[in-house]
Write a protein that holds these residues in place. Structure first.
Motif, PDB file in Angstrom:
ATOM      1  N   VAL A 106       0.830  -1.206   0.000  1.00 14.10           N
ATOM      2  CA  VAL A 106       0.000   0.000   0.000  1.00 14.10           C
ATOM      3  C   VAL A 106       0.863   1.254   0.000  1.00 14.10           C
ATOM      4  CG1 VAL A 106      -1.688   1.312   1.318  1.00 14.10           C
ATOM      5  CG2 VAL A 106      -1.873  -1.174   1.168  1.00 14.10           C
ATOM      6  N   TYR A 109       2.316   2.057  -3.429  1.00  8.92           N
ATOM      7  CA  TYR A 109       1.363   2.688  -4.350  1.00  8.92           C
ATOM      8  C   TYR A 109       1.125   4.141  -3.979  1.00  8.92           C
ATOM      9  CZ  TYR A 109       0.316  -1.370  -7.117  1.00  8.92           C
ATOM     10  OH  TYR A 109       0.424  -2.388  -7.995  1.00  8.92           O
ATOM     11  N   GLU A 110       1.090   4.373  -2.692  1.00  4.00           N
ATOM     12  CA  GLU A 110       0.864   5.740  -2.238  1.00  4.00           C
ATOM     13  C   GLU A 110       2.040   6.625  -2.675  1.00  4.00           C
ATOM     14  OE1 GLU A 110      -0.378   7.773   1.945  1.00  4.00           O
ATOM     15  OE2 GLU A 110      -0.430   5.591   1.855  1.00  4.00           O
ATOM     16  N   ASP A 113       2.021   7.263  -6.374  1.00  2.40           N
ATOM     17  CA  ASP A 113       0.998   8.233  -6.737  1.00  2.40           C
ATOM     18  C   ASP A 113       1.510   9.640  -6.484  1.00  2.40           C
ATOM     19  OD1 ASP A 113      -1.559   8.688  -7.721  1.00  2.40           O
ATOM     20  OD2 ASP A 113      -2.305   9.134  -5.708  1.00  2.40           O
ATOM     21  N   GLU A 114       2.312   9.774  -5.433  1.00  3.45           N
ATOM     22  CA  GLU A 114       2.762  11.096  -5.032  1.00  3.45           C
ATOM     23  C   GLU A 114       3.961  11.581  -5.855  1.00  3.45           C
ATOM     24  OE1 GLU A 114       1.232  13.117  -2.921  1.00  3.45           O
ATOM     25  OE2 GLU A 114       2.740  14.591  -3.553  1.00  3.45           O
ATOM     26  N   PHE A 132       3.917  13.555   5.190  1.00  2.00           N
ATOM     27  CA  PHE A 132       2.486  13.289   4.932  1.00  2.00           C
ATOM     28  C   PHE A 132       2.207  11.908   4.369  1.00  2.00           C
ATOM     29  CE2 PHE A 132       2.289  14.038   0.310  1.00  2.00           C
ATOM     30  CZ  PHE A 132       3.529  14.615   0.108  1.00  2.00           C
ATOM     31  N   ILE A 133       3.230  11.143   4.050  1.00  2.81           N
ATOM     32  CA  ILE A 133       2.974   9.744   3.725  1.00  2.81           C
ATOM     33  C   ILE A 133       3.630   8.917   4.820  1.00  2.81           C
ATOM     34  CG2 ILE A 133       3.354   7.891   2.078  1.00  2.81           C
ATOM     35  CD1 ILE A 133       3.247   9.955  -0.110  1.00  2.81           C
ATOM     36  N   THR A 134       2.784   8.345   5.646  1.00  2.00           N
ATOM     37  CA  THR A 134       3.311   7.600   6.782  1.00  2.00           C
ATOM     38  C   THR A 134       2.711   6.212   6.752  1.00  2.00           C
ATOM     39  OG1 THR A 134       1.513   8.385   8.117  1.00  2.00           O
ATOM     40  CG2 THR A 134       3.534   9.645   8.220  1.00  2.00           C
ATOM     41  N   GLN A 135       3.324   5.360   7.505  1.00  5.82           N
ATOM     42  CA  GLN A 135       2.784   4.006   7.531  1.00  5.82           C
ATOM     43  C   GLN A 135       1.764   3.828   8.644  1.00  5.82           C
ATOM     44  OE1 GLN A 135       6.892   2.766   7.239  1.00  5.82           O
ATOM     45  NE2 GLN A 135       6.157   0.921   6.236  1.00  5.82           N
ATOM     46  N   GLN A 136       1.623   4.865   9.459  1.00  5.21           N
ATOM     47  CA  GLN A 136       0.711   4.707  10.591  1.00  5.21           C
ATOM     48  C   GLN A 136      -0.695   5.212  10.282  1.00  5.21           C
ATOM     49  OE1 GLN A 136       3.870   6.437  11.577  1.00  5.21           O
ATOM     50  NE2 GLN A 136       4.646   4.345  11.706  1.00  5.21           N
ATOM     51  N   GLY A 137      -1.004   5.392   9.053  1.00  2.00           N
ATOM     52  CA  GLY A 137      -2.310   5.967   8.758  1.00  2.00           C
ATOM     53  C   GLY A 137      -2.225   7.458   8.953  1.00  2.00           C
ATOM     54  N   ILE A 138      -3.164   8.169   8.358  1.00  2.00           N
ATOM     55  CA  ILE A 138      -3.018   9.615   8.376  1.00  2.00           C
ATOM     56  C   ILE A 138      -3.458  10.179   9.732  1.00  2.00           C
ATOM     57  CG2 ILE A 138      -5.278  10.188   7.422  1.00  2.00           C
ATOM     58  CD1 ILE A 138      -2.005  11.679   6.208  1.00  2.00           C
TER      59      ILE A 138
ATOM     60  N   GLU B  24      -5.643   7.288   3.524  1.00  2.00           N
ATOM     61  CA  GLU B  24      -4.962   6.137   2.935  1.00  2.00           C
ATOM     62  C   GLU B  24      -5.955   5.262   2.172  1.00  2.00           C
ATOM     63  OE1 GLU B  24      -1.972   2.869   4.828  1.00  2.00           O
ATOM     64  OE2 GLU B  24      -2.106   4.847   5.761  1.00  2.00           O
ATOM     65  N   LYS B  27      -7.093   6.900  -0.991  1.00  2.00           N
ATOM     66  CA  LYS B  27      -6.122   6.763  -2.082  1.00  2.00           C
ATOM     67  C   LYS B  27      -6.257   5.406  -2.760  1.00  2.00           C
ATOM     68  CE  LYS B  27      -2.531   9.907  -0.466  1.00  2.00           C
ATOM     69  NZ  LYS B  27      -1.241   9.997   0.217  1.00  2.00           N
ATOM     70  N   LEU B  28      -6.485   4.388  -1.989  1.00  2.00           N
ATOM     71  CA  LEU B  28      -6.619   3.050  -2.574  1.00  2.00           C
ATOM     72  C   LEU B  28      -7.871   2.953  -3.439  1.00  2.00           C
ATOM     73  CD1 LEU B  28      -5.461   0.785   0.362  1.00  2.00           C
ATOM     74  CD2 LEU B  28      -4.358   1.104  -1.842  1.00  2.00           C
ATOM     75  N   LEU B  31      -7.177   4.600  -6.586  1.00  2.00           N
ATOM     76  CA  LEU B  31      -6.320   3.752  -7.418  1.00  2.00           C
ATOM     77  C   LEU B  31      -7.173   2.715  -8.150  1.00  2.00           C
ATOM     78  CD1 LEU B  31      -3.402   2.995  -8.185  1.00  2.00           C
ATOM     79  CD2 LEU B  31      -3.413   1.422  -6.259  1.00  2.00           C
ATOM     80  N   ARG B  68      -6.061  15.141  -9.191  1.00  2.00           N
ATOM     81  CA  ARG B  68      -5.076  14.278  -9.826  1.00  2.00           C
ATOM     82  C   ARG B  68      -5.733  12.996 -10.321  1.00  2.00           C
ATOM     83  NH1 ARG B  68      -0.550  13.914  -5.935  1.00  2.00           N
ATOM     84  NH2 ARG B  68      -1.574  12.189  -4.910  1.00  2.00           N
TER      85      ARG B  68
END
Lengths: 483, 899
Positions: A106, A109-110, A113-114, A132-138, B24, B27-28, B31, B68
């Motif tokens: 995931v 892909y994030e 996309d960025e 702003f792209i973290t693995q802990q959810g936003i 998150e 975004k998926l 996608l 986007r």
């Protein structure tokens, strides 16, 4: 622009596929697998054109990264992007492996996309992305935080976020150099150059302005014009730098006009600059190999290394790697100093010496037993390589100053507690990539040699030394001493 | 989903999740939509509402994400809904949203170009170029460039000095990627004059120190392009050249893939401006652990940089490479040694001995490759290294590749007279004639014909055999036609056959594998891109309308070049290396007859030659002999010699001009034009000409023919000092630039007031001709009669006195053979060329003519011409105070009388 990006495992199975443009069809994924990953011969070019579709690939351990396009894209940019992509992934989840990629599906892909929009690379600095792209959810962000993120991602200083705070402001600077030497069979130096890197680890608060100075000939001479008496002193110690490249944080226009290196550093470790020098290089070691063939199944190797610097200095962690033929059955090694071992898996004799003073000499001799073989495949005869650490830079580069100024928090290099210039850092990763070739032609008087077809004549190349120098500088705000 | 499994059935469920607050997850879902919206357009409509809502979200990240993603959904119905949110986002307060929206315009344009134009998005996009945020500027530039590329005619990227200035400012501030977009865009701009070009260059050069190789290469592209406009005399030009080298060298320490891209580009740069890297040979030495693709490219560049100064080092390296493991690399290294020999004459001998050493290794592919290159060396330096033939012949049996076999056969045929058992060798090849490849068959045919012409007695049978094999048993039209040509030539006129087949071959060019100059110029405009990696124009690998626009380098504005005199040019700055790659007429002929192997460049001529031969065959009544069963050497059709002979011989001696020669109105005899400067030696410029004298004035009649692929201009001519002080009386006037394949006739008036230096031979004239490409030198012999002046008639008394006065040892006697004119005709003919008959006597049936003539420099020559009515040989006695002119006067007599 880039039409799509695929990541494959070593078997050619697709792990990630992201298509940005309509002209890239699904069959492109298979085309690359069939024509490149599963191709019979060795890869002959990193760019492949299959049915008017171009594939750019790089390989990291077992993983293939391929960018696809149907247009006349900027090829250099695509490769730079692929490397950057690897860097970003490494920064997020460590080593690029099949398992890590699957686990971070995931996230990748994030990221894709960025950092790639319609095939155009966007800001790809990990420092900024991690906000702003973290693995802990936003996390829920306040409005100020959000606008801070966007201004940072699009702003002029995309590599550093605002509001970094450290209790102790520290800055480490390493100068890593590798000497590349090319020698003729007669032992004459054909060419020598040093390629160096200045690596910095910065743990500084706020938005510090840094200025880095070294004994660059052009700068010294320029200053010399102003104060005539200084030229005599510093002129000798200056070095001529052939070319250098900088991290994007360095203000290039300022370097071009004033030749001063000023920048706001990213947080953490980064490579500030790379440089290359060719003049007045001090070669710390000489390697003299001797190879003699005794019959068809035996080989006698003798390697002498001579240290070529001031006796008061010490070289450390010396490692000499002597490649052996593929059909080696056994090796007997005798060395006066250090430890030597034959490593069958690496097809090499590895000789390690902990430390060695200047102007000394040491030697190793080995008898290599060979299996009689009819194998027509030739041995590629890799060069002898050498790694070590010495407390000086072979190029003669010296750090003259590193000024730090932070206008808001108001700390600066006035508070420098200690300059330390004798600490050693870990060695360069991996074997040195460059060579010192010293081709040894066998004594033709040996009877065994005459029987051999001439192409099988044995030759050894001696390989270069990768030297390094490091100098660390500690800064502190509060005045606490650091060692 | 992304690994290829179809999960489109879940569409409604996924869309339901769209309104989540979790970014998150959102975004998926997006996608998923991007992947499947196209397959389910009706369902995708359901998502539109959320998109529009998200575009108004307070969080700029979500606004940008929505815009986007919407751009990536290629469903017409959705596209319509996209316009309003996009318009808002283009004017968003947050730069992050604006930069995303800028790219979205390009996406939308890709889906529906008309819609974008109607909605006025293009103008908004143009406004974004002036945005305060550098990243927005960069993305706007990228989007505009892409849109402009698909509309080559539109004036979208209307770059003017103001907008360029904005871009250059943004260049300092934006991300590395943004810098690439901007630099690539700048490269398309055409500066007004050299000043503007220089100021842009100055602001772009700092980019050369960037750590990102793509930024560096794009900067190099801009500089290489704008450099065209700078005058070479400018100090800045030299500085710029010096600044370019280090970054290019530094690119070689990048990762191997980037090194490859860099090397492919350096290959172009080295061809365009060899001076940049000429001292950097060492950095291209191959490293042990370079990947093979890097090694091969480095080798290529090493050869291009090889010169007399560094050849020893290069050869030493190449010799090492030839013992490496990788077969392709070794082959290329061997080939490179041959190319060195051809390029640097001084090294030829060392190269040949190195090649011989390599042959001694007996490694099959090394031997074969070596033989192929030795053949080229023979062609470049005929009669110099033939001593090695014996060694080559020893390896005859090990050759199994067509190219090597063909090369060996060529060598045997070419030097048949020196190889005792040439017939046996060729015969051994002939046994398996039908199993050979066409290349070998053609070569074998030619070689045996050559052998026959050299040793006719012993090889008649062999030649019969090969001709019948080629004409009767072969299906290959090329082979058959060539067979017929030889057959007919040999049967009609063996002398002509000898002239044709054993004709002197044009030397092969020094540089091989060069990219054709116009293509090179185009590729320079594509530095860093795929086109420069493939060395092909984008149209060759890009589909559709994109990339069809041909880019070209800007014309140079500096006028300094035309002022350069030909004498100083070679020592001054080197002119851009643009040798002609297209072989000349002579080459074509060579190919036609016996040089299929030819220089490696001669790809296209091969095709032409076969066409030509076919045509000749049809015209020449080849069908006759076909029907006649190819009846040996007997009775050729009458038409054959005429039709065959004409084009062939004319090609050989350039005798076309004989028929269409310049008619003489009055004045002295004018020889037909001959080729003075073959196009091969002059990068495509062919000069043929002659001298004439009309009513007291001498002129040089020239035909300049452009056989290169580029336009030639700026012609100028100069003579070296010569015996009679000949000099151009006016500059060479070529009014329009000479387009490829065009020729122009010029008459250059000459005078004899130039400085004098005695030449050997006396009538030798050394000429330098310059054009926009280079300066070329050639020398020619002028007939002396153009110097005979009109007032060369001496008084009778004077004549007698002078005749007696000149000592007898100054008298020279010559025989003019095969002249059937009578005395009166002779006298009038000579008078036309200002040789005046003063008296005529008849002594014992012989006519004695006493004649005088005067040269431009005042030297008198007295002549006595004895004509016997029965004897076609005349006796000419010349007396002159400067006896060295006598032989040339005699030549003049002969030419005048016989024409």
């Amino acid at each position: 622009m880039i039409g799509g990006l695929f990541i494959y495992n070593h078997k050619g199975e697709v792990l990630i596929s992201r298509v940005y443009r309509d002209d890239i069809g699904r069959n492109a994924v298979d085309a690359f697998r069939v024509n490149v990953i599963h191709a019979r011969q060795q890869v002959r070019s990193p760019v492949t054109n299959i049915a008017r579709t171009s594939f750019f690939h790089v390989k990291r351990s077992n993983i293939w990264l391929a960018a696809v396009t149907k247009q006349n894209v900027n090829a250099a940019m695509v490769f730079e992007f692929l490397y950057k992509m690897c860097d970003v992934m490494t920064a997020y989840f460590g080593k690029i492996s099949e398992e890590n990629i699957k686990n971070n599906f995931v996230l990748i892909y994030e990221l894709l996309d960025e950092i790639l929009d319609f095939g155009y690379p966007q800001n790809s600095e990990t420092g900024a992305l991690k906000t702003f792209i973290t693995q802990q959810g936003i996390k829920s962000q306040t409005k100020e935080e959000q606008s801070q993120i966007t201004s940072q991602v699009t702003g002029q200083i995309g590599w550093r976020r605002e509001g970094i705070k450290y209790r102790r402001n520290e800055l480490f600077l390493d100068v890593l150099e590798s000497v590349n030497l090319l020698m003729s069979p007669q032992g004459q130096v054909l060419s020598a150059h040093v390629s160096g890197r200045v690596v910095m680890k910065s743990y500084l608060s706020g938005m510090p302005e840094c200025k880095f100075g070294m004994n660059d000939k052009i700068v010294i001479e320029k200053q010399g014009k102003g104060t005539a008496d200084e030229t005599g002193k510093s002129g000798k110690q200056s070095i001529a730098i052939d070319d250098c490249t900088f991290h994007q944080c360095v203000r290039l226009s300022k370097f071009d006009s004033e030749r001063s290196i000023s920048f706001i550093p990213p947080d953490g470790e980064f490579e500030l600059m790379r440089y290359r020098t060719t003049k007045d290089i001090i070669l710390p070691f000489r390697v003299i190999p001797l190879v003699r063939e005794v019959g068809r199944t035996k080989l006698e190797v003798k390697v002498v290394i001579k240290s070529n610097f001031k006796p008061s200095l010490l070289a450390q962690k010396i490692e000499v790697r002597i490649p052996t033929p593929l059909n080696t059955s056994g090796v007997q090694v005798i060395c006066m100093k250090g430890k030597a071992k034959y490593k069958a898996s690496e097809n090499a004799i590895v000789w390690k010496i902990k430390r060695m003073a200047g102007m000394k000499e040491s030697q190793i001799s080995a008898e290599i037993e060979l299996l009689p073989t009819n194998d027509k495949k030739k041995w590629a005869r890799p060069p002898i390589s050498m790694n070590f650490e010495v407390p000086f830079a072979p190029s003669g580069l010296k750090v003259r100053y590193l000024k730090v100024f932070e206008p808001k928090l108001n700390y600066s290099d006035h508070d420098v507690i200690k300059w330390s210039s004798s600490t050693f850092r870990e060695n360069l990763p991996g074997p040195s990539t460059d060579r010192k070739t010293l081709w040894l032609t066998l004594g033709m008087d040996s009877p065994a040699c005459a029987q051999l077809p001439p192409m099988l004549q044995l030759k050894f190349r001696t390989q270069s030394c990768a030297g390094m120098l490091s100098a660390s500088c500690f800064l502190s705000q509060g005045g606490e001493g650091l060692v | 989903m992304t690994v290829g499994k179809d999960v489109s059935a879940l569409f409604p469920d996924v869309v339901n999740c769209m309104q989540t607050d979790n970014l998150e997850l959102k975004k998926l879902v997006y996608l998923y939509l991007m992947n499947y919206a196209k397959s389910q357009p009706d369902m995708a409509i359901m998502a539109v509402n959320t998109f529009v809502k998200d575009c108004e979200d307070p969080n700029p990240l979500i606004r940008a994400l929505a815009v986007r993603t919407m751009g990536c959904i290629r469903v017409d119905k959705i596209t319509e809904y996209l316009c309003e949110p996009l318009r808002k986002c283009l004017k968003d307060e947050d730069p992050y949203v604006r930069k995303t929206a800028a790219v979205c315009v390009a996406k939308l344009h890709d889906i529906n170009a008309q819609l974008v134009e109607d909605q006025g998005f293009l103008d908004t996009l143009k406004d974004l170029i002036s945005d305060s945020n550098p990243m927005v500027v960069a993305n706007a530039v990228a989007a505009l460039s892409e849109i402009a590329e698909s509309h080559p005619s539109s004036n979208l990227l209307d770059l003017n000095p103001q907008s360029i200035n904005k871009l250059l400012t943004a260049l300092n501030e934006c991300t590395e990627w943004g810098q690439i977009f901007i630099l690539d865009c700048l490269a398309n701009y055409m500066p007004k004059d050299d000043r503007e070009a220089q100021s842009i260059c100055e602001r772009v050069t700092p980019r050369l120190s960037h750590a990102n190789s793509a930024v560096v290469l794009s900067a190099v592209k801009v500089l290489m392009k704008f450099m065209e406009m700078l005058s070479k005399d400018l100090d800045y030009y030299g500085t710029l050249l010096k600044k370019l080298a280090p970054p290019l060298v530094t690119l070689l320490s990048a990762e191997p893939e980037l090194q490859y891209v860099a090397l492919r580009n350096i290959n172009l740069i080295v061809q365009k401006r060899p001076e940049i890297l000429k001292h950097e040979m060492k950095v291209f030495f191959v490293k042990y652990n370079d990947p093979i693709y890097v090694k091969l490219e480095k080798l290529d560049i090493m050869i291009r940089l090889a010169s007399q100064a560094n050849i020893a080092q290069v050869l030493a390296e190449l010799k090492e490479y030839a013992t490496e493991v990788d077969v392709d690399f070794v082959r290329k290294a061997v080939r490179a040694i041959g190319r060195c020999a051809i390029k640097v004459e001084q090294s030829a001998e060392r190269c040949v001995s190195t090649l011989l050493d390599l042959i001694q290794t007996k490694v099959n592919y090394v031997v074969q490759e070596a033989i192929v290159v030795i053949k080229d060396i023979f062609r470049k330096y005929p009669n110099k290294y033939e001593s090695v033939i014996a060694t080559l012949c020893e390896n005859l049996d090990s050759l199994d590749e067509p190219e090597a076999r063909a090369a060996m056969i060529w060598i045997v045929g070419e030097y048949a007279e020196r190889i005792d058992n040439a017939d046996e060798l060729l015969e051994s090849f002939l046994e398996g004639f039908h199993d050979e490849s066409t290349q070998v068959q053609l070569q074998l045919l030619t070689a045996i014909v050559k052998l026959f012409l050299k040793k006719p007695t012993e090889t008649q049978e062999l030649v019969q055999q090969v001709l019948s094999l080629a004409t009767q048993d072969s299906d290959n039209p090329d082979l058959r036609d060539r067979g017929y040509i030889y057959w007919r030539l040999l049967s009609t006129d063996p002398v002509a056959a000898k002239e044709v087949v054993l004709a002197e071959k044009p030397l092969i060019s020094e540089e091989t594998d060069l990219i054709e100059p116009t293509l090179l110029d185009e590729l320079i405009c594509y530095i860093g891109t795929l086109a420069s990696v493939y060395h092909k124009p984008p149209s060759a690998f890009v589909e559709g309308s994109r990339g069809v626009v041909h880019k070209s380098l800007p014309p140079r504005t500096g006028s300094s070049e035309s002022a350069e005199s030909p004498d100083t040019a070679p020592s001054g700055v080197q002119a851009p290396e643009q040798p002609a790659v297209i072989p000349t007429q002579g080459d074509l002929l060579g190919d036609l007859l016996n040089l299929d192997l030819g220089p490696p460049v001669s790809g296209p001529p091969m095709a032409t030659s076969s066409v030509q031969m076919g045509a000749v065959d049809l015209l020449g009544g080849g069908l006759d002999s076909l029907m006649g069963g190819g009846g040996g050497f007997a009775a050729p059709s009458a038409a054959a010699p005429a039709t065959l002979g004409a084009p062939l011989s004319s090609g050989l001696g350039d005798l076309f001009d004989l028929t269409g020669g310049v008619g003489t109105l009055s004045g002295s005899y004018v020889a037909p034009k001959t080729v003075w400067l073959p196009a091969m030696k002059a990068k495509g410029l062919e000069i043929s000409g002659t001298f004439s004298r009309q009513v007291g004035s001498i002129s040089m009649d020239l035909v300049l023919t452009n056989k290169a692929l580029q336009v030639m201009s700026d012609f100028a001519i100069q003579f070296n000092r010569n015996s009679f002080g000949l000099a151009p009386a006016a500059p060479l006037q070529v009014h329009a630039p000479l387009a490829p394949n065009q020729s122009v006739e010029i008459s250059l008036p000459l005078n004899t007031v130039g400085s004098v230096m005695k030449m050997d031979p006396l009538n030798n004239l050394q000429v330098a001709v310059k054009n926009n490409i280079d300066v070329f030198y050639f020398s020619t012999l002028y007939p002396l009669h153009i110097l005979f002046v009109e007032d060369g008639k001496m008084e009778r008394q004077m004549f007698l006195a002078t005749w007696k006065d000149i000592p007898n040892e100054n008298e020279a006697q010559f025989q003019i053979k095969d002249c059937s004119l009578n005395a009166d005709a002779v006298s009038s003919k000579l008078q036309g060329s200002n040789i005046f008959t003063i008296a005529k006597r008849n002594v014992e049936g012989q006519d004695m003519l006493y004649q005088s003539l005067k040269l431009t420099n005042g030297i008198w020559v007295l002549a006595e011409l004895r004509i016997q009515p029965s004897n076609p040989s005349f006796t000419l006695s010349l007396k002159c105070r400067a006896p060295e002119v006598a032989p040339y006067v005699f030549q003049a007599y002969e030419t005048v009388l016989k024409n």
